[in-house]
Design an enzyme around this catalytic site. Structure first.
Site, mmCIF file in Angstrom:
data_model
loop_
_atom_site.group_PDB
_atom_site.id
_atom_site.type_symbol
_atom_site.label_atom_id
_atom_site.label_comp_id
_atom_site.label_asym_id
_atom_site.label_seq_id
_atom_site.Cartn_x
_atom_site.Cartn_y
_atom_site.Cartn_z
ATOM 1 C CB SER A 23 -0.878 0.055 1.262
ATOM 2 O OG SER A 23 -1.859 -0.943 1.250
ATOM 3 C CB ILE A 24 0.359 4.548 -1.640
ATOM 4 C CG1 ILE A 24 0.726 4.136 -3.078
ATOM 5 C CG2 ILE A 24 0.755 5.992 -1.365
ATOM 6 C CD1 ILE A 24 -0.013 4.874 -4.171
ATOM 7 C CG ASP A 67 -16.440 1.852 5.865
ATOM 8 O OD1 ASP A 67 -16.334 2.839 5.113
ATOM 9 O OD2 ASP A 67 -17.182 0.888 5.612
ATOM 10 C CB ALA A 98 -14.803 2.922 -8.410
ATOM 11 C CE1 TYR A 158 -6.810 5.650 -12.051
ATOM 12 C CE2 TYR A 158 -7.619 7.885 -12.394
ATOM 13 C CZ TYR A 158 -7.087 6.915 -11.564
ATOM 14 O OH TYR A 158 -6.817 7.204 -10.250
ATOM 15 C CE LYS A 165 -7.393 8.713 -7.235
ATOM 16 N NZ LYS A 165 -7.291 8.568 -5.775
ATOM 17 N NE ARG A 195 3.125 -4.857 -12.233
ATOM 18 C CZ ARG A 195 4.024 -4.187 -12.975
ATOM 19 N NH1 ARG A 195 4.979 -3.476 -12.397
ATOM 20 N NH2 ARG A 195 3.956 -4.230 -14.302
HETATM 21 N N1 NAD Z 1 -1.274 2.234 -7.111
HETATM 22 C C1 NAD Z 1 -1.265 3.187 -8.012
HETATM 23 O O1 NAD Z 1 -0.825 2.979 -9.165
HETATM 24 C C2 NAD Z 1 -1.761 4.562 -7.677
HETATM 25 C C3 NAD Z 1 -1.387 5.662 -8.477
HETATM 26 C C4 NAD Z 1 -1.864 6.914 -8.179
HETATM 27 C C5 NAD Z 1 -2.726 7.086 -7.093
HETATM 28 N N2 NAD Z 1 -3.074 6.012 -6.328
HETATM 29 C C6 NAD Z 1 -3.970 6.246 -5.177
HETATM 30 O O2 NAD Z 1 -3.319 5.872 -3.989
HETATM 31 C C7 NAD Z 1 -4.295 5.621 -2.993
HETATM 32 C C8 NAD Z 1 -3.959 4.324 -2.274
HETATM 33 O O3 NAD Z 1 -4.117 3.213 -3.128
HETATM 34 P P1 NAD Z 1 -3.049 2.039 -3.217
HETATM 35 O O4 NAD Z 1 -2.644 1.971 -4.641
HETATM 36 O O5 NAD Z 1 -2.039 2.174 -2.156
HETATM 37 O O6 NAD Z 1 -3.953 0.734 -2.998
HETATM 38 P P2 NAD Z 1 -4.388 -0.026 -1.633
HETATM 39 O O7 NAD Z 1 -5.418 -1.014 -2.067
HETATM 40 O O8 NAD Z 1 -3.219 -0.513 -0.908
HETATM 41 O O9 NAD Z 1 -5.067 1.147 -0.780
HETATM 42 C C9 NAD Z 1 -6.399 1.574 -0.985
HETATM 43 C C10 NAD Z 1 -7.021 1.657 0.393
HETATM 44 O O10 NAD Z 1 -8.329 2.229 0.323
HETATM 45 C C11 NAD Z 1 -9.034 1.625 1.394
HETATM 46 N N3 NAD Z 1 -10.474 1.852 1.331
HETATM 47 C C12 NAD Z 1 -11.340 1.534 0.336
HETATM 48 N N4 NAD Z 1 -12.604 1.863 0.716
HETATM 49 C C13 NAD Z 1 -12.517 2.393 1.962
HETATM 50 C C14 NAD Z 1 -13.442 2.906 2.892
HETATM 51 N N5 NAD Z 1 -14.770 2.933 2.643
HETATM 52 N N6 NAD Z 1 -12.992 3.394 4.087
HETATM 53 C C15 NAD Z 1 -11.674 3.352 4.378
HETATM 54 N N7 NAD Z 1 -10.739 2.868 3.549
HETATM 55 C C16 NAD Z 1 -11.153 2.383 2.346
HETATM 56 C C17 NAD Z 1 -8.656 0.154 1.252
HETATM 57 O O11 NAD Z 1 -9.010 -0.576 2.417
HETATM 58 C C18 NAD Z 1 -7.169 0.264 1.033
HETATM 59 O O12 NAD Z 1 -6.489 0.232 2.267
HETATM 60 C C19 NAD Z 1 -5.642 5.640 -3.712
HETATM 61 O O13 NAD Z 1 -6.231 6.916 -3.563
HETATM 62 C C20 NAD Z 1 -5.245 5.426 -5.155
HETATM 63 O O14 NAD Z 1 -6.212 5.932 -6.078
HETATM 64 C C21 NAD Z 1 -2.611 4.757 -6.592
#
Ligand code: NAD
Length: 257
Positions: A23-24, A67, A98, A158, A165, A195
């Site tokens: 996770s980020i 949540d 989504a 996307y 976004k 990823r």
């Molecule tokens: N991975 C990429 O390529 C990428 C690129 C740009 C931006 N992002 C953004 O980074 C952010 C983190 O995503 P990620 O890629 O680390 O994936 P990730 O799946 O690790 O993290 C997404 C998180 O959102 C949480 N989530 C979803 N619904 C929720 C809710 N109702 N309440 C609380 N938490 C909820 C999930 O539990 C998860 O921990 C997102 O906003 C994503 O759009 C990701």
């Protein structure tokens, strides 16, 4: 480190959206901890078993379920931070969702319910967090969210998340203008493809990542650690003169046409 402008010694950071080590949110929590902050990390209720082993790498960060669609859980999270720490310096919103059927289809076909749900979880929840964080930031703070290049360009597959976004980035600017006089800085971080569990839900994500890696000026993908380090810069006094912008952490991919 404490004399460094990048130090977060004595600061309290809330990082929302930990699913696993990929996770980020993990990269952000780790970097904020390494810069000296005490870190509180949230995960979805029920995901405890996937995240509890990660806290050792996060300075024994406090884990809390949240949540963001549940107002009571969000309120309890901030009430806990208020009683435990009496302050909050940094919020990282790293959450998006989504419904798969809407995410993998055309934007034109997105259902009303799916669109509103994506907006609520991925976008409006950032406003709700800001509202709850504001009283805990009487002398200033930093609010960060995670966006993507698909906010401003049409990126294949996307679809629905593009306008979500775009709204998040626009909100970032308005919130920066509203909260700036109080010393609260607001930024969007825009990582390139990484990823993760969320990105695996996008159609043909591997192709998107491979293409970005092959063409980005630095010929690499960003890592969650790269994103975390950027969060440290933005949240620390090193970033004190910045607010309201979109910071690309994508090996330069965004400059290409
Ligand atoms: N991975 C990429 O390529 C990428 C690129 C740009 C931006 N992002 C953004 O980074 C952010 C983190 O995503 P990620 O890629 O680390 O994936 P990730 O799946 O690790 O993290 C997404 C998180 O959102 C949480 N989530 C979803 N619904 C929720 C809710 N109702 N309440 C609380 N938490 C909820 C999930 O539990 C998860 O921990 C997102 O906003 C994503 O759009 C990701």
């Amino acid at each position: 480190m404490s004399n460094s402008p990048f130090s977060l010694q004595g600061k309290v950071a809330l990082v929302c959206g930990l699913a696993n080590r990929e996770s980020i949110a993990f990269g952000c929590a780790q970097a904020l901890h390494q810069a000296g902050a005490r870190v509180v990390v949230t995960h979805m209720p029920g995901a405890e078993r996937f995240v509890q082993d990660l806290t050792g790498d996060l300075g024994d960060a406090e884990l809390m379920p949240c949540d963001v669609q549940d107002d009571a859980q969000l309120a309890a999270l901030f009430a806990h931070i208020a009683s435990q720490y009496e302050r909050l310096d940094v919020v990282v919103h790293s959450i998006a969702y989504a419904p798969p059927e809407d995410l993998r289809g055309r934007l034109v076909d997105a259902s009303r319910g799916g669109f509103l749900m994506a907006m609520d979880i991925s976008c409006h929840s950032f406003l709700r967090m800001a509202r709850l964080a504001e009283p805990l930031m009487p002398t200033g703070g930093t609010l960060l969210n995670m966006s993507y290049l698909g906010a401003e360009r049409v990126v294949e597959n996307y679809a629905l998340m593009g306008p979500v976004k775009a709204a998040l980035e626009s909100m970032t600017r308005y919130m920066a203008a509203e909260l700036g006089p109080q010393g609260i800085r607001v930024h969007a971080v825009s990582p390139g493809p990484i990823r993760t569990r969320a990105s695996s839900g996008l159609k043909d994500f591997d192709t998107l990542a491979d293409t970005s890696e092959a063409r980005a000026p630095l010929r690499r993908l960003a890592t969650v650690q790269d994103v975390g380090n950027a969060a440290v810069y933005l949240a620390s006094s090193a970033g004190a003169a910045t607010t309201g912008s979109v910071h690309y952490i994508d090996a330069g991919d965004n400059i290409l046409y």
